[in-house]
Scaffold this active site. Sequence first.
Site, PDB file in Angstrom:
ATOM      1  N   ASN A   9       0.912  49.666  46.869  1.00  0.00           N
ATOM      2  CA  ASN A   9       1.677  50.050  48.044  1.00  0.00           C
ATOM      3  C   ASN A   9       0.719  50.018  49.236  1.00  0.00           C
ATOM      4  O   ASN A   9      -0.077  50.932  49.419  1.00  0.00           O
ATOM      5  CB  ASN A   9       2.251  51.461  47.831  1.00  0.00           C
ATOM      6  CG  ASN A   9       3.020  51.965  49.042  1.00  0.00           C
ATOM      7  OD1 ASN A   9       3.251  51.215  49.987  1.00  0.00           O
ATOM      8  ND2 ASN A   9       3.407  53.234  49.006  1.00  0.00           N
ATOM      9  N   TRP A  10       0.805  48.941  50.022  1.00  0.00           N
ATOM     10  CA  TRP A  10      -0.139  48.775  51.137  1.00  0.00           C
ATOM     11  C   TRP A  10       0.267  49.573  52.370  1.00  0.00           C
ATOM     12  O   TRP A  10      -0.450  49.575  53.364  1.00  0.00           O
ATOM     13  CB  TRP A  10      -0.278  47.283  51.484  1.00  0.00           C
ATOM     14  CG  TRP A  10      -1.106  46.525  50.498  1.00  0.00           C
ATOM     15  CD1 TRP A  10      -1.840  47.054  49.479  1.00  0.00           C
ATOM     16  CD2 TRP A  10      -1.313  45.098  50.440  1.00  0.00           C
ATOM     17  NE1 TRP A  10      -2.488  46.053  48.788  1.00  0.00           N
ATOM     18  CE2 TRP A  10      -2.178  44.846  49.360  1.00  0.00           C
ATOM     19  CE3 TRP A  10      -0.841  44.022  51.188  1.00  0.00           C
ATOM     20  CZ2 TRP A  10      -2.589  43.555  49.017  1.00  0.00           C
ATOM     21  CZ3 TRP A  10      -1.250  42.734  50.847  1.00  0.00           C
ATOM     22  CH2 TRP A  10      -2.113  42.505  49.771  1.00  0.00           C
ATOM     23  N   LYS A  11       1.436  50.172  52.323  1.00  0.00           N
ATOM     24  CA  LYS A  11       1.915  51.004  53.447  1.00  0.00           C
ATOM     25  C   LYS A  11       1.750  50.235  54.767  1.00  0.00           C
ATOM     26  O   LYS A  11       2.003  49.032  54.803  1.00  0.00           O
ATOM     27  CB  LYS A  11       1.184  52.353  53.451  1.00  0.00           C
ATOM     28  CG  LYS A  11       1.245  53.044  52.088  1.00  0.00           C
ATOM     29  CD  LYS A  11       0.747  54.446  52.106  1.00  0.00           C
ATOM     30  CE  LYS A  11       0.852  55.039  50.699  1.00  0.00           C
ATOM     31  NZ  LYS A  11       0.473  56.429  50.612  1.00  0.00           N
ATOM     32  N   HIS A  98      10.137  56.668  48.876  1.00  0.00           N
ATOM     33  CA  HIS A  98       8.756  57.153  48.920  1.00  0.00           C
ATOM     34  C   HIS A  98       8.711  58.443  49.738  1.00  0.00           C
ATOM     35  O   HIS A  98       9.466  58.606  50.698  1.00  0.00           O
ATOM     36  CB  HIS A  98       7.850  56.081  49.548  1.00  0.00           C
ATOM     37  CG  HIS A  98       6.403  56.413  49.398  1.00  0.00           C
ATOM     38  ND1 HIS A  98       5.780  57.310  50.239  1.00  0.00           N
ATOM     39  CD2 HIS A  98       5.477  56.017  48.499  1.00  0.00           C
ATOM     40  CE1 HIS A  98       4.513  57.434  49.850  1.00  0.00           C
ATOM     41  NE2 HIS A  98       4.305  56.659  48.802  1.00  0.00           N
ATOM     42  N   GLU A 100       6.799  59.429  51.925  1.00  0.00           N
ATOM     43  CA  GLU A 100       6.550  59.237  53.363  1.00  0.00           C
ATOM     44  C   GLU A 100       7.829  58.820  54.086  1.00  0.00           C
ATOM     45  O   GLU A 100       7.962  59.016  55.286  1.00  0.00           O
ATOM     46  CB  GLU A 100       5.410  58.215  53.550  1.00  0.00           C
ATOM     47  CG  GLU A 100       4.075  58.846  53.168  1.00  0.00           C
ATOM     48  CD  GLU A 100       3.018  57.882  52.666  1.00  0.00           C
ATOM     49  OE1 GLU A 100       3.173  56.660  52.836  1.00  0.00           O
ATOM     50  OE2 GLU A 100       2.021  58.362  52.087  1.00  0.00           O
ATOM     51  N   GLU A 169       5.258  60.930  41.875  1.00  0.00           N
ATOM     52  CA  GLU A 169       4.189  61.049  42.866  1.00  0.00           C
ATOM     53  C   GLU A 169       4.187  62.456  43.459  1.00  0.00           C
ATOM     54  O   GLU A 169       4.928  62.737  44.407  1.00  0.00           O
ATOM     55  CB  GLU A 169       4.404  60.050  43.999  1.00  0.00           C
ATOM     56  CG  GLU A 169       4.364  58.600  43.576  1.00  0.00           C
ATOM     57  CD  GLU A 169       3.892  57.708  44.716  1.00  0.00           C
ATOM     58  OE1 GLU A 169       2.885  57.012  44.527  1.00  0.00           O
ATOM     59  OE2 GLU A 169       4.506  57.715  45.782  1.00  0.00           O
ATOM     60  N   GLY A 175      -2.980  60.279  48.713  1.00  0.00           N
ATOM     61  CA  GLY A 175      -3.979  60.021  49.758  1.00  0.00           C
ATOM     62  C   GLY A 175      -5.113  61.021  49.837  1.00  0.00           C
ATOM     63  O   GLY A 175      -5.911  60.989  50.774  1.00  0.00           O
ATOM     64  N   SER A 215      -3.309  59.125  44.377  1.00  0.00           N
ATOM     65  CA  SER A 215      -4.778  59.049  44.262  1.00  0.00           C
ATOM     66  C   SER A 215      -5.262  58.412  42.956  1.00  0.00           C
ATOM     67  O   SER A 215      -6.274  58.828  42.386  1.00  0.00           O
ATOM     68  CB  SER A 215      -5.400  60.435  44.463  1.00  0.00           C
ATOM     69  OG  SER A 215      -5.157  60.871  45.789  1.00  0.00           O
ATOM     70  N   GLY A 236      -1.911  53.443  46.232  1.00  0.00           N
ATOM     71  CA  GLY A 236      -2.014  53.275  47.687  1.00  0.00           C
ATOM     72  C   GLY A 236      -3.422  52.854  48.069  1.00  0.00           C
ATOM     73  O   GLY A 236      -3.793  51.680  47.947  1.00  0.00           O
TER      74      GLY A 236
HETATM   75  P1  PGA Z   1      -2.499  56.914  47.169  1.00  0.00           P
HETATM   76  O1  PGA Z   1      -0.983  56.550  47.568  1.00  0.00           O
HETATM   77  O2  PGA Z   1      -2.847  56.092  45.958  1.00  0.00           O
HETATM   78  O3  PGA Z   1      -3.311  56.531  48.382  1.00  0.00           O
HETATM   79  O4  PGA Z   1      -2.537  58.369  46.888  1.00  0.00           O
HETATM   80  C1  PGA Z   1       0.004  56.420  46.594  1.00  0.00           C
HETATM   81  C2  PGA Z   1       1.368  56.270  47.216  1.00  0.00           C
HETATM   82  O5  PGA Z   1       1.624  56.886  48.266  1.00  0.00           O
HETATM   83  O6  PGA Z   1       2.225  55.547  46.699  1.00  0.00           O
END
Ligand code: PGA
Length: 254
Positions: A9-11, A98, A100, A169, A175, A215, A236
């Site tokens: 997931n490159w966001k 997600h 976010e 998640e 993150g 993470s 991520g």
């Molecule tokens: P992260 O993000 O690996 O940076 O914790 C995962 C995600 O939000 O899907």
Amino acid sequence: MLEKYLIANWKMQLDQDQAVRQATELKKLLNKEKIDKDLKIVLCPDFLSLASVAEIVKDSKISLGAQDAFYEEKGAFTSQVSIKQIKEIGCEYVIIGHSERRALGESDEMINKKVKAALEQGLTPIICVGETFEERKEGQKDLVIMHQVYEALKNIEAQKDQRIIIAYEPVWVIGTGQAIGSADAFYAASIIEQSLLDSLPGHDEKYCGVIYGGSVSAQNIDDFMGLKNIHGALVGNASLVADGFFAIIKKLNN
Ligand code: PGA
């Protein structure tokens, strides 16, 4: 048994040049590697980079996914991109709900419509669920994740063999560089698995399952992949650099 999934997931973290560079680099690294046919590697770039990354991953060991998409097929929906449109560009997967996006106001109802639309278009939904730190502190974790699964899959009519992936998640570890422990992940995955099967009576359980996100790194991925109810990871930060992501892929490729 469900395949193994490693989903990047490159966001909104890479510009278009960087996205192209990382996809090209990863493809090169994978060319030299024999990849297990049951390991699915999926890149989810931002919408603007989808077309160029689609060109790069065409006929490769990498599949394409989007980070979101809108449930209506077509019409006056300013700024939205439909599931049909991402499919046309080459996406086989779509991340839905997600945390976010939930934080920006995405509701359970919207998530449910997106899951329906994805399945109708033949895409595999990767549905994200997870509790916040406050919910966990208040002892609400199990209820929250069960509720999110039930709402996402409400009145869903999937074909028996359509893949449905739920990414667990925990919002509070995303993150942070600090994942949850494997016992915690195992427990949450068993609740999710049960909710998933309750929501989809008749669905063949080998076509749906749980992956972990939050993470994930090359250092901790083994803790999760050692669990029989975790079928992969949504990654991520650790997916943003090709050789770092490749190091995680190698751990799953056995
Ligand atoms: P992260 O993000 O690996 O940076 O914790 C995962 C995600 O939000 O899907």
